[in-house]
Design a protein around this motif. Structure first.
Motif, PDB file in Angstrom:
ATOM      1  N   TYR A 166      -4.814   8.587  12.929  1.00  0.00           N
ATOM      2  CA  TYR A 166      -4.750   8.853  11.487  1.00  0.00           C
ATOM      3  C   TYR A 166      -3.541   9.719  11.151  1.00  0.00           C
ATOM      4  O   TYR A 166      -2.869   9.495  10.136  1.00  0.00           O
ATOM      5  CB  TYR A 166      -6.028   9.551  11.027  1.00  0.00           C
ATOM      6  N   THR A 169      -5.527   4.938   1.164  1.00  0.00           N
ATOM      7  CA  THR A 169      -4.997   3.671   0.657  1.00  0.00           C
ATOM      8  C   THR A 169      -5.598   3.308  -0.691  1.00  0.00           C
ATOM      9  O   THR A 169      -4.897   2.824  -1.598  1.00  0.00           O
ATOM     10  CB  THR A 169      -5.265   2.551   1.680  1.00  0.00           C
ATOM     11  N   LEU A 170      -6.916   3.540  -0.833  1.00  0.00           N
ATOM     12  CA  LEU A 170      -7.592   3.215  -2.087  1.00  0.00           C
ATOM     13  C   LEU A 170      -7.062   4.061  -3.240  1.00  0.00           C
ATOM     14  O   LEU A 170      -6.735   3.536  -4.321  1.00  0.00           O
ATOM     15  CB  LEU A 170      -9.105   3.435  -1.933  1.00  0.00           C
ATOM     16  N   SER A 183     -11.082   6.032  10.226  1.00  0.00           N
ATOM     17  CA  SER A 183     -10.723   4.780   9.541  1.00  0.00           C
ATOM     18  C   SER A 183     -11.131   4.841   8.078  1.00  0.00           C
ATOM     19  O   SER A 183     -10.412   4.347   7.197  1.00  0.00           O
ATOM     20  CB  SER A 183     -11.401   3.588  10.226  1.00  0.00           C
ATOM     21  N   TYR A 184     -12.284   5.446   7.812  1.00  0.00           N
ATOM     22  CA  TYR A 184     -12.719   5.607   6.422  1.00  0.00           C
ATOM     23  C   TYR A 184     -11.772   6.533   5.662  1.00  0.00           C
ATOM     24  O   TYR A 184     -11.444   6.281   4.502  1.00  0.00           O
ATOM     25  CB  TYR A 184     -14.144   6.164   6.395  1.00  0.00           C
ATOM     26  N   ARG A 221      -8.615   6.874   6.276  1.00  0.00           N
ATOM     27  CA  ARG A 221      -7.424   6.063   6.007  1.00  0.00           C
ATOM     28  C   ARG A 221      -7.662   5.139   4.815  1.00  0.00           C
ATOM     29  O   ARG A 221      -6.775   4.955   3.961  1.00  0.00           O
ATOM     30  CB  ARG A 221      -7.088   5.244   7.252  1.00  0.00           C
ATOM     31  N   HIS A 222      -8.866   4.572   4.751  1.00  0.00           N
ATOM     32  CA  HIS A 222      -9.211   3.707   3.619  1.00  0.00           C
ATOM     33  C   HIS A 222      -9.161   4.477   2.305  1.00  0.00           C
ATOM     34  O   HIS A 222      -8.685   3.947   1.286  1.00  0.00           O
ATOM     35  CB  HIS A 222     -10.605   3.120   3.838  1.00  0.00           C
ATOM     36  N   SER A 233     -17.513   2.772   1.578  1.00  0.00           N
ATOM     37  CA  SER A 233     -16.270   2.096   1.182  1.00  0.00           C
ATOM     38  C   SER A 233     -16.528   1.104   0.056  1.00  0.00           C
ATOM     39  O   SER A 233     -15.703   0.957  -0.852  1.00  0.00           O
ATOM     40  CB  SER A 233     -15.661   1.362   2.390  1.00  0.00           C
TER      41      SER A 233
END
Length: 427
Positions: free
Chosen positions: A223, A189-190, A182-183, A185-186, A142
């Motif tokens: 997710y 978003t990124l 979670s990654y 999802r990141h 990340s």
């Protein structure tokens, strides 16, 4: 003293480093159960896989660990070559990637320009194959992603596909892999924050298919819920209408069939449902402007994804016994349609704040809409569609709960679901 404990350490570390450097496409790393062999290298490479013989793992990790701790204590008194420190870190993190200090040391080397961010993405891939639920490795990736995206000549599409493939591999190798999802999802978003294109269609389909194959995976369903909210907001905010291909046509039919499941009794309700069909399918405009028709089609397209997920959830609850994840997901679907309906009743549109505001959990109350609402032919068609979906959802819940009550182990899940429905006025 350390060198005498394992004199072959540096040679083995160089073999690993050279193998990784010459083959940046390495995707997997395994420890091979083998006895000591003095005349053969313990490092193996075949296609995109790296292997290390088990006999050398413990002494090699002890060697690198002590070297790195000694370096941290004495780095102000004596200097080591960054390439040497990087080689020690490579060996230590391959065998035990859960040491945060070692990842921070690699961050220092990246900031100093001694390691390339794109090469680091290649290095962490076999690490995550070996330990697919390693939070520190995902956190490091990340941290690297903005650096890679800022670099010139970055193929964003290839990078996105590679990262999503990595997440899926980690999720396949470790059930309920919260850190992997979670990654993912990141990443969404990124990419969105940087205005980079991401195909919600393909991402939605990939995730939905994966969840159908893993009906007990809480993290994957979480997710999917995040993606469903994102997707529905994107559809209405970008003004995307239902397309003409068979897949979208099927979704449209699913929506209307679901709205009709509670069997509208009044003449006015049947008239309004038919009017929604005709306007959405561009058969008649009924005096609505082109702007209103476009808005109706966009919002119905968004609602069709919620409807499709309700169909799937119902099917899996009826098929699979005693899966708490499916009941939690149905509770989310109830919350989502409640939020959408209340938001549209207040603002005649969806607002992103309504999706994420925690206060919505306490303020929702759909009882007035379902109990006191009397339709007229002048009502907003989209408001009518929301209320019809709510009524259909309530009607379907009765059948599902009645069937599931025959499974004693699911009673606690059903009770929690019913209490939530009562709290928001859907029961």
């Amino acid at each position: 003293m350390v060198d005498n404990e394992f004199p072959a350490a540096e040679k083995i570390l160089r073999d690993i480093e050279n193998t990784v450097r010459r083959n940046p496409t390495i995707r997997s790393f395994v420890i091979l159960p083998m006895e000591d062999s003095e005349n053969r290298s313990p490092v193996f490479h075949q296609e995109d896989s790296l292997g290390v013989a088990s006999w050398c793992v413990q002494p090699l990790y002890i060697y690198t660990y002590r070297r790195l701790l000694e370096y941290r204590r004495t780095r102000h008194q004596r200097r080591e070559e960054p390439s040497t420190v990087a080689r020690w870190l490579l060996g230590a993190l391959l065998f035990n990637p859960n040491v945060t200090m070692f990842w921070n040391m690699r961050r220092e080397l990246v900031r100093a320009g001694r390691l390339d961010a794109r090469d680091e993405l290649s290095f962490t891939r076999p690490v995550l194959y070996h330990t697919p639920k390693c939070f520190e490795a995902f956190a490091y990736r990340s941290w690297l992603m903005p650096l890679v995206l800022d670099a010139e000549q970055t193929d964003v599409a290839a990078l996105a596909n590679s990262e999503l493939e990595l997440v899926q591999t980690c999720a396949d190798r470790y059930a309920n892999n919260y850190h992997a999802w979670s990654y993912r999802r990141h990443l969404v978003t990124l990419f969105e924050s940087r205005g980079l294109s991401l195909s919600y269609d393909s991402e939605w389909m990939r995730t939905a298919v994966w969840c159908r194959q893993h009906v007990s995976d809480h993290s994957a369903h979480s997710y999917l819920q995040f993606l469903l909210r994102k997707y529905m907001l994107a559809v209405v905010s970008l003004g995307r209408e239902a397309r003409e291909d068979p897949g979208y046509h099927r979704i449209g039919l699913t929506l209307f069939f679901y709205m009709d499941r509670y069997h509208p009794a009044g003449e006015t309700e049947r008239t309004l449902l038919e009017r929604i069909r005709e306007v959405a399918c561009l058969e008649r405009d009924h005096g609505y402007s082109s702007t209103d028709i476009r808005k109706l089609r966009c919002y119905l397209t968004a609602l069709s994804y919620w409807t499709e997920e309700c169909w799937n959830n119902e099917k899996y609850i009826l098929t699979y016994d005693n899966h708490e994840t499916l009941w939690c997901h149905r509770r989310f679907l109830a919350h989502l349609i409640a939020v959408l309906t209340v938001a549209y009743a207040k603002h005649a549109c969806y607002r992103e704040d309504d999706f994420w505001d925690a206060r919505c959990h306490e303020e929702l109350s759909l009882a007035p809409l379902l109990r006191d609402r009397r339709f007229t032919t002048d009502d907003d068609l989209l408001m009518v569609a929301h209320v019809m979906l709510l009524k259909s959802f309530c009607f379907v819940n009765i059948d599902i709960i009645e069937m599931a009550m025959n499974r004693p182990k699911e009673k606690v899940f059903i009770d929690r679901f019913c209490k939530y429905l009562e709290r928001i006025g859907l029961r």
